[in-house]
Design a protein around this motif. Structure first.
Motif, PDB file in Angstrom:
ATOM      1  N   GLY A 135       0.685  -1.036   0.439  1.00 55.22           N
ATOM      2  CA  GLY A 135      -0.052   0.100   0.291  1.00 55.22           C
ATOM      3  C   GLY A 135       0.739   1.460  -0.260  1.00 55.22           C
ATOM      4  O   GLY A 135       0.225   2.103   0.109  1.00 55.22           O
ATOM      5  N   ARG A 136       2.343   0.815   0.078  1.00 53.72           N
ATOM      6  CA  ARG A 136       3.561   1.910  -0.589  1.00 53.72           C
ATOM      7  C   ARG A 136       2.465   3.012  -1.274  1.00 53.72           C
ATOM      8  O   ARG A 136       3.001   4.841  -0.589  1.00 53.72           O
ATOM      9  CB  ARG A 136       4.428   1.925  -0.068  1.00 53.72           C
ATOM     10  N   HIS A 137       1.903   3.245  -2.471  1.00 54.38           N
ATOM     11  CA  HIS A 137       1.544   4.199  -3.567  1.00 54.38           C
ATOM     12  C   HIS A 137       1.057   5.136  -3.350  1.00 54.38           C
ATOM     13  O   HIS A 137       0.836   5.870  -3.799  1.00 54.38           O
ATOM     14  CB  HIS A 137       1.858   3.457  -4.111  1.00 54.38           C
ATOM     15  N   HIS A 138      -0.083   4.630  -2.163  1.00 54.19           N
ATOM     16  CA  HIS A 138      -0.765   5.708  -1.413  1.00 54.19           C
ATOM     17  C   HIS A 138      -0.855   5.830  -0.699  1.00 54.19           C
ATOM     18  O   HIS A 138      -1.766   6.777  -0.016  1.00 54.19           O
ATOM     19  CB  HIS A 138      -2.504   5.085  -2.156  1.00 54.19           C
ATOM     20  N   ARG A 139       0.304   5.765   0.694  1.00 64.61           N
ATOM     21  CA  ARG A 139       0.464   5.927   1.769  1.00 64.61           C
ATOM     22  C   ARG A 139       1.286   7.437   1.674  1.00 64.61           C
ATOM     23  O   ARG A 139       2.614   7.810   1.463  1.00 64.61           O
ATOM     24  CB  ARG A 139       0.951   5.093   2.842  1.00 64.61           C
ATOM     25  N   VAL A 140       1.162   8.064   2.873  1.00 64.68           N
ATOM     26  CA  VAL A 140       1.594   9.729   2.624  1.00 64.68           C
ATOM     27  C   VAL A 140       2.166  10.076   4.039  1.00 64.68           C
ATOM     28  O   VAL A 140       0.897   9.996   5.315  1.00 64.68           O
ATOM     29  CB  VAL A 140       0.812  10.772   2.416  1.00 64.68           C
ATOM     30  N   ALA A 141       2.971  10.367   4.731  1.00 62.40           N
ATOM     31  CA  ALA A 141       3.404  10.839   5.854  1.00 62.40           C
ATOM     32  C   ALA A 141       3.258  12.534   5.837  1.00 62.40           C
ATOM     33  O   ALA A 141       3.973  13.131   4.888  1.00 62.40           O
ATOM     34  CB  ALA A 141       4.879  10.189   6.370  1.00 62.40           C
ATOM     35  N   ASP A 178      -4.113   7.770   1.521  1.00 63.66           N
ATOM     36  CA  ASP A 178      -4.355   7.378   3.283  1.00 63.66           C
ATOM     37  C   ASP A 178      -2.536   8.382   3.752  1.00 63.66           C
ATOM     38  O   ASP A 178      -1.093   8.496   3.429  1.00 63.66           O
ATOM     39  CB  ASP A 178      -3.551   5.727   3.425  1.00 63.66           C
ATOM     40  N   ILE A 179      -3.885   9.346   4.632  1.00 59.84           N
ATOM     41  CA  ILE A 179      -2.851  10.620   5.715  1.00 59.84           C
ATOM     42  C   ILE A 179      -2.219  10.113   6.832  1.00 59.84           C
ATOM     43  O   ILE A 179      -3.338   9.773   7.259  1.00 59.84           O
ATOM     44  CB  ILE A 179      -3.140  11.969   5.335  1.00 59.84           C
ATOM     45  N   LEU A 180      -0.804  10.055   7.183  1.00 62.43           N
ATOM     46  CA  LEU A 180      -0.989   9.498   8.692  1.00 62.43           C
ATOM     47  C   LEU A 180      -0.074  10.671   8.770  1.00 62.43           C
ATOM     48  O   LEU A 180       0.959  11.282   8.972  1.00 62.43           O
ATOM     49  CB  LEU A 180       0.153   8.502   8.512  1.00 62.43           C
ATOM     50  N   PRO A 181      -0.767  11.482   9.752  1.00 61.15           N
ATOM     51  CA  PRO A 181      -0.230  12.389  10.783  1.00 61.15           C
ATOM     52  C   PRO A 181       0.437  12.131  11.651  1.00 61.15           C
ATOM     53  O   PRO A 181       0.826  11.359  12.572  1.00 61.15           O
ATOM     54  CB  PRO A 181      -1.872  13.461  11.057  1.00 61.15           C
ATOM     55  N   LEU A 182       2.026  12.639  11.907  1.00 60.67           N
ATOM     56  CA  LEU A 182       3.044  12.156  12.385  1.00 60.67           C
ATOM     57  C   LEU A 182       4.008  13.387  12.708  1.00 60.67           C
ATOM     58  O   LEU A 182       4.480  14.085  12.290  1.00 60.67           O
ATOM     59  CB  LEU A 182       4.058  11.552  10.842  1.00 60.67           C
ATOM     60  N   PRO A 183       3.104  13.915  13.839  1.00 60.86           N
ATOM     61  CA  PRO A 183       4.211  14.891  14.895  1.00 60.86           C
ATOM     62  C   PRO A 183       5.817  14.448  14.959  1.00 60.86           C
ATOM     63  O   PRO A 183       6.373  13.813  15.426  1.00 60.86           O
ATOM     64  CB  PRO A 183       3.827  15.685  15.669  1.00 60.86           C
ATOM     65  N   VAL A 184       6.999  15.155  14.867  1.00 54.95           N
ATOM     66  CA  VAL A 184       7.812  14.780  15.218  1.00 54.95           C
ATOM     67  C   VAL A 184       8.662  14.739  16.787  1.00 54.95           C
ATOM     68  O   VAL A 184       8.994  16.994  15.704  1.00 54.95           O
ATOM     69  CB  VAL A 184       9.095  14.479  13.860  1.00 54.95           C
ATOM     70  N   ALA A 185       9.460  14.566  17.340  1.00 46.44           N
ATOM     71  CA  ALA A 185      10.194  15.238  17.666  1.00 46.44           C
ATOM     72  C   ALA A 185      11.495  15.154  17.639  1.00 46.44           C
ATOM     73  O   ALA A 185      13.009  14.871  17.682  1.00 46.44           O
ATOM     74  CB  ALA A 185       9.556  14.484  19.533  1.00 46.44           C
ATOM     75  N   ALA A 186      11.680  16.323  16.688  1.00 47.52           N
ATOM     76  CA  ALA A 186      13.228  16.547  16.392  1.00 47.52           C
ATOM     77  C   ALA A 186      13.491  17.989  16.864  1.00 47.52           C
ATOM     78  O   ALA A 186      12.998  18.977  16.546  1.00 47.52           O
ATOM     79  CB  ALA A 186      12.763  17.054  14.168  1.00 47.52           C
ATOM     80  N   GLY A 187      15.058  17.903  16.567  1.00 49.33           N
ATOM     81  CA  GLY A 187      15.059  19.359  17.713  1.00 49.33           C
ATOM     82  C   GLY A 187      16.156  19.541  16.812  1.00 49.33           C
ATOM     83  O   GLY A 187      16.291  21.203  17.189  1.00 49.33           O
ATOM     84  N   THR A 188      16.318  19.394  16.018  1.00 48.56           N
ATOM     85  CA  THR A 188      17.318  20.215  15.074  1.00 48.56           C
ATOM     86  C   THR A 188      16.266  19.846  13.586  1.00 48.56           C
ATOM     87  O   THR A 188      15.905  18.821  12.899  1.00 48.56           O
ATOM     88  CB  THR A 188      18.580  20.274  14.505  1.00 48.56           C
TER      89      THR A 188
END
Length: 409
Positions: A135-141, A178-188
């Motif tokens: 399903g990668r072809h319709h999956r968005v981060a 398919d939209i995956l909501p993904l906040p990222v704890a990124a320091g930089t």
């Protein structure tokens, strides 16, 4: 009872109350006494005879007063008082659906280890078939480092979830992806790029939203060799919508675009906006930094200015000059999106085009999206409404044509 909508009532400040039939009139009286505007809408009584009344206030202070007054005056007759913003947020706003059949034991067996082993062996031998058999072809981060969430300062990543989830809902509705909501704890910004790279095997694209533009640029540079399609809400959303809105605003004021004198305030906040303004036909463009130059020089330019594109949030722009408000942190309400740009005017179509072609968004695709937005705009407006059924298909088609044309060159 028909809904009433006083000027200024805002569904973002709404509650739903349940009251006995005899208390419904009291709810209307309390709403009328509020210090600000309040709209009311009643629903038919439920099986117990209780009435539901929806109340939209114009601000947080009015809503606070209204809630306290309802509790104080109605007492036990206030059976339920529900803040709809928090009710909507508590659901998570988005959920997954199962595409594989699971109705029978045979169906479930196709999801078992032996079945997975066969597919994995095939993909190891034929990696070019990944998108055919997954399903990668319709999956968005949909990703954010929480560095530019609306008008907040840097937030903890988890606190950005409501805004990221809302954008995920809108992108899902308009693209079907398919939209995956993904906040990222990124320091930089480098950490953000690393997160995108680590997710790349499982998604066809990543979209950076609510992220500072300098972080976006750093991540883009770090991911130049990464196969994932990378978009962002400024360059692939707001800048395109603002360029189209500027063109349409000039046209609406009967100003020849080719002779228009346009001032872009805080252009560094707009990503590719300056280039897109030039590409749309504007040739006299002044880039103005109010922090470095102050506000007075802008007023002295007033007699030589036809349009101000404001990405800063000017408190007192020169009077008598059309101002296009395009501050990234304060998008207009959906109902006002025909006069002010939002990333959602262009971003869904560009995302759909990138996924459909498997090609990264180019300058030609962004220019094509600007033209598509202009063509979809009704006379008297600066932009098409966000619920226009032809909006995303038109942007997608224009961007696909540009991306396939780029590939053929």
């Amino acid at each position: 009872m028909p809904a009433t909508h006083p000027a200024g009532a805002n569904p973002a400040f709404s509650i739903r109350v349940h009251v006995p039939a005899q208390a419904r009139a009291a709810v209307e009286t309390i709403a009328a006494d509020a210090p600000g505007s309040v709209s009311t809408q009643s629903c038919p009584p439920d099986a117990t005879g209780a009435h539901q009344v929806l109340l939209d206030a114009d601000s947080g202070s009015t809503l606070t007063w209204l809630t306290a007054a309802l509790r104080d005056r109605l007492g036990p007759d206030l059976l339920l008082c529900e803040d709809l913003v928090f009710s909507a947020a508590s659901t998570g706003k988005l959920s997954q659906s199962i595409r594989a059949a699971t109705a029978t034991e045979h169906d479930v067996a196709l999801l078992d280890a032996d079945a997975d082993r066969r597919v994995i062996k095939h993909l190891v031998r034929h990696p070019e078939h990944i998108d055919r058999y997954t399903g990668r072809h319709h999956r968005v981060a949909l990703m954010s480092d929480a560095s530019a969430v609306l008008d907040f300062d840097q937030l903890p990543a988890s606190a950005a979830l409501p805004a990221v989830e809302s954008q995920a809902v809108h992108l899902r509705r308009t693209t079907g992806l398919d939209i995956l909501p993904l906040p990222v704890a990124a320091g930089t910004a480098a950490d953000l790029a690393t997160a995108v790279r680590l997710l790349a095997p499982g998604v066809v694209a990543a979209v950076l939203i609510h992220t500072r533009l300098d972080h976006v640029r750093t991540a883009q540079a770090a991911l130049a060799d990464c196969p994932v399609l990378l978009l962002d809400s400024i360059n692939d959303g707001l800048a395109i919508a603002a360029a189209a809105a500027a063109y349409s605003t000039l046209r609406r004021h009967d100003i020849d675009v080719r002779r228009a004198r346009v001032v872009c305030v805080s252009p560094d906040r707009g990503g590719d906006l300056s280039g897109l303004l030039l590409a749309s036909g504007i040739t006299d463009l002044t880039l103005y930094d109010p922090v470095a130059q102050g506000i007075q020089p802008l007023h002295r330019l007033a007699d030589r200015t036809d349009l101000i594109v404001d990405l800063f949030g000017l408190i007192a722009p020169p009077p008598g000059i059309p101002v296009l408000h395009a501050r990234p942190e304060t998008p207009p309400p959906f109902a006002a999106a025909t006069t002010g740009p939002r990333p959602l005017h262009a971003l869904p179509g560009l995302l759909a085009a990138a996924v459909a072609t498997g090609k990264p968004v180019t300058a030609h695709a962004r220019i094509a999206a600007v033209r598509a937005l202009i063509e979809q705009t009704r006379p008297g407006h600066s932009l098409p409404p966000l619920d226009h059924p032809g909006l995303t298909p038109a942007v997608t088609a224009a961007a696909v044509a540009a991306l396939t044309g780029d590939a053929a060159r």
